[in-house]
Design a protein around this motif. Structure first.
Motif, PDB file in Angstrom:
ATOM      1  N   ILE A 115       3.650   2.344  -1.316  1.00 59.42           N
ATOM      2  CA  ILE A 115       3.312   3.780  -1.375  1.00 59.42           C
ATOM      3  C   ILE A 115       1.628   3.809  -1.532  1.00 59.42           C
ATOM      4  O   ILE A 115       1.115   3.460  -2.392  1.00 59.42           O
ATOM      5  CB  ILE A 115       3.801   4.411  -2.656  1.00 59.42           C
ATOM      6  CG1 ILE A 115       5.366   4.608  -2.409  1.00 59.42           C
ATOM      7  CG2 ILE A 115       3.160   5.951  -2.524  1.00 59.42           C
ATOM      8  CD1 ILE A 115       5.828   5.248  -3.680  1.00 59.42           C
ATOM      9  N   ILE A 116       0.895   4.331  -0.307  1.00 58.86           N
ATOM     10  CA  ILE A 116      -0.531   4.147  -0.168  1.00 58.86           C
ATOM     11  C   ILE A 116      -1.023   5.676  -0.509  1.00 58.86           C
ATOM     12  O   ILE A 116      -0.752   6.520   0.164  1.00 58.86           O
ATOM     13  CB  ILE A 116      -0.802   3.761   1.056  1.00 58.86           C
ATOM     14  CG1 ILE A 116      -0.657   2.448   1.644  1.00 58.86           C
ATOM     15  CG2 ILE A 116      -2.456   4.055   1.516  1.00 58.86           C
ATOM     16  CD1 ILE A 116      -0.929   1.932   2.964  1.00 58.86           C
TER      17      ILE A 116
ATOM     18  N   VAL B   7       4.609  11.532  -5.294  1.00 56.65           N
ATOM     19  CA  VAL B   7       5.123  11.001  -4.080  1.00 56.65           C
ATOM     20  C   VAL B   7       6.141   9.742  -4.537  1.00 56.65           C
ATOM     21  O   VAL B   7       7.372   9.593  -4.230  1.00 56.65           O
ATOM     22  CB  VAL B   7       4.034  10.406  -3.140  1.00 56.65           C
ATOM     23  CG1 VAL B   7       4.998   9.449  -1.939  1.00 56.65           C
ATOM     24  CG2 VAL B   7       3.382  11.412  -2.587  1.00 56.65           C
ATOM     25  N   ALA B   8       5.560   8.999  -5.457  1.00 51.53           N
ATOM     26  CA  ALA B   8       6.522   7.682  -6.097  1.00 51.53           C
ATOM     27  C   ALA B   8       7.755   8.307  -6.677  1.00 51.53           C
ATOM     28  O   ALA B   8       8.656   7.553  -6.473  1.00 51.53           O
ATOM     29  CB  ALA B   8       5.624   6.881  -7.072  1.00 51.53           C
TER      30      ALA B   8
ATOM     31  N   TRP C  35      -2.655  -4.924   3.231  1.00 51.10           N
ATOM     32  CA  TRP C  35      -2.199  -5.869   2.011  1.00 51.10           C
ATOM     33  C   TRP C  35      -0.855  -5.470   1.877  1.00 51.10           C
ATOM     34  O   TRP C  35       0.221  -6.410   1.367  1.00 51.10           O
ATOM     35  CB  TRP C  35      -2.789  -4.955   0.834  1.00 51.10           C
ATOM     36  CG  TRP C  35      -2.457  -5.492  -0.644  1.00 51.10           C
ATOM     37  CD1 TRP C  35      -3.169  -6.498  -1.204  1.00 51.10           C
ATOM     38  CD2 TRP C  35      -1.184  -5.120  -1.583  1.00 51.10           C
ATOM     39  NE1 TRP C  35      -2.563  -6.942  -2.387  1.00 51.10           N
ATOM     40  CE2 TRP C  35      -1.359  -6.202  -2.583  1.00 51.10           C
ATOM     41  CE3 TRP C  35      -0.377  -4.458  -1.165  1.00 51.10           C
ATOM     42  CZ2 TRP C  35      -0.453  -5.958  -3.581  1.00 51.10           C
ATOM     43  CZ3 TRP C  35       0.797  -4.386  -2.264  1.00 51.10           C
ATOM     44  CH2 TRP C  35       0.613  -5.249  -3.126  1.00 51.10           C
ATOM     45  N   SER C  36      -0.175  -4.544   2.252  1.00 52.75           N
ATOM     46  CA  SER C  36       0.982  -4.016   2.382  1.00 52.75           C
ATOM     47  C   SER C  36       2.105  -4.915   2.976  1.00 52.75           C
ATOM     48  O   SER C  36       3.282  -5.247   2.858  1.00 52.75           O
ATOM     49  CB  SER C  36       1.431  -2.540   2.548  1.00 52.75           C
ATOM     50  OG  SER C  36       0.673  -1.646   1.715  1.00 52.75           O
ATOM     51  N   ILE C  37       1.399  -5.145   4.549  1.00 55.25           N
ATOM     52  CA  ILE C  37       2.002  -6.131   5.115  1.00 55.25           C
ATOM     53  C   ILE C  37       2.078  -7.468   4.726  1.00 55.25           C
ATOM     54  O   ILE C  37       3.138  -8.222   4.722  1.00 55.25           O
ATOM     55  CB  ILE C  37       1.355  -6.139   6.668  1.00 55.25           C
ATOM     56  CG1 ILE C  37       1.247  -4.832   7.125  1.00 55.25           C
ATOM     57  CG2 ILE C  37       1.716  -7.359   7.472  1.00 55.25           C
ATOM     58  CD1 ILE C  37       0.379  -4.774   8.507  1.00 55.25           C
TER      59      ILE C  37
ATOM     60  N   GLU D 249       8.724  -3.464   2.996  1.00 59.48           N
ATOM     61  CA  GLU D 249       9.803  -3.199   4.192  1.00 59.48           C
ATOM     62  C   GLU D 249       9.600  -1.854   4.658  1.00 59.48           C
ATOM     63  O   GLU D 249      10.061  -1.647   5.601  1.00 59.48           O
ATOM     64  CB  GLU D 249      11.040  -3.692   3.546  1.00 59.48           C
ATOM     65  CG  GLU D 249      11.250  -5.017   3.094  1.00 59.48           C
ATOM     66  CD  GLU D 249      12.412  -5.510   2.222  1.00 59.48           C
ATOM     67  OE1 GLU D 249      12.876  -6.404   2.204  1.00 59.48           O
ATOM     68  OE2 GLU D 249      12.845  -4.523   1.596  1.00 59.48           O
ATOM     69  N   GLY D 250       8.992  -0.945   3.902  1.00 54.28           N
ATOM     70  CA  GLY D 250       8.481   0.271   4.487  1.00 54.28           C
ATOM     71  C   GLY D 250       7.357   0.637   3.989  1.00 54.28           C
ATOM     72  O   GLY D 250       6.899   0.231   2.809  1.00 54.28           O
ATOM     73  N   ILE D 251       6.508   1.585   4.659  1.00 56.86           N
ATOM     74  CA  ILE D 251       5.072   1.986   4.096  1.00 56.86           C
ATOM     75  C   ILE D 251       4.985   3.457   4.212  1.00 56.86           C
ATOM     76  O   ILE D 251       5.545   3.943   5.203  1.00 56.86           O
ATOM     77  CB  ILE D 251       3.956   1.183   5.003  1.00 56.86           C
ATOM     78  CG1 ILE D 251       3.956  -0.109   4.809  1.00 56.86           C
ATOM     79  CG2 ILE D 251       2.688   1.962   4.538  1.00 56.86           C
ATOM     80  CD1 ILE D 251       2.830  -0.847   5.613  1.00 56.86           C
TER      81      ILE D 251
END
Length: 252
Positions: free
Chosen positions: A69-70, A106-107, A142-144, A149-151
């Motif tokens: 979660i960005i 959001v989270a 960073w997430s990659i 598995e999802g962004i």
């Protein structure tokens, strides 16, 4: 807005702590979580339908387990956040805590998913809900690298090449989102805060839907786009979400 400033989408940027009162009352030390309406529950089926179109060979229950979660960070002691948090990183210099409230909102919504998602808190926006495009790029990368598995990106930038032409899905933020999608990561991005426009990296998904980056617009419960929403591949109903008191017995 400045072409060099990224901002929260489906929200109001520019006000420090704008959404904190939606998720926490410091005076009574009480946390708040989203109240799901029947329309919002129906909307989850639309996400599943879209996912099956983009990734027909995958099962949504098996894939949506680690979400990046960005956003503006999270309140780490929030009872809906704490048991589902996999880790945190900050690209703003403020620290990983949420001083705006948008990221926590959001989270907490994602923790109500099916199945309950565990997530990374990837902070790229500050207390005012704003940040640099480079921070968004670093957050996606960073997430990659950390196995998301999802962004989900409830943020973006209205980028104009040479100050004149809308991005064609080839700016740095869009390229980072494409890199994630190319790795098989499902990328959902809010479409923007201006009617008739789509911010980056959601613009990539609008222009090239087959890539796997999904631009999500905001609609009312009748399915009409909100006046402050950009254009998207799909429209998420329930632009105004209610938050109410929650108990402390939440588990992920």
């Amino acid at each position: 807005m400045s072409s060099k400033i990224a901002e929260i989408l489906s929200g109001t940027p520019g006000r420090k702590g704008r959404y904190l009162r939606n998720v926490y009352d410091q005076k009574i030390n009480k946390y708040f979580g989203p109240i799901m309406t029947s329309e919002e529950i129906k909307n989850e089926k639309e996400y599943e339908r879209l996912f099956n179109i983009v990734y027909p060979e995958k099962n949504i229950d098996d894939v949506f387990t680690k979400i990046a979660i960005i956003d503006t960070g999270v309140l780490h002691n929030h009872p809906m956040i704490k048991p589902c948090l996999l880790g945190s990183v900050d690209f703003t210099g403020e620290g990983v805590e949420d001083f705006n409230g948008h990221g926590t909102m959001v989270a907490s919504i994602f923790t109500q998913g099916r199945p309950r998602n565990k997530f990374f808190n990837v902070k790229a926006l500050d207390a005012q809900g704003r940040g640099e495009p480079d921070s968004l790029i670093k957050a996606i990368e960073w997430s990659i690298e950390n196995g998301a598995e999802g962004i989900n990106i409830s943020a973006g930038i209205h980028y104009k090449k040479w100050g004149l032409f809308d991005c064609h899905g080839d700016c740095g933020v869009c390229r980072a989102a494409k890199k994630a999608a190319d790795r098989g990561i499902f990328v959902a991005v809010a479409a923007g805060n201006e009617s008739g426009k789509t911010y980056c990296p959601a613009r990539l998904g609008l222009l090239k839907e087959e890539i796997g980056v999904i631009a999500v617009a905001a609609a009312d419960f009748d399915g009409n786009l909100l006046s402050n929403s950009g254009n998207g591949n799909i429209a998420s109903k329930g632009g105004i979400r209610l938050f109410g008191p929650i108990d402390s017995g939440f588990s992920c």
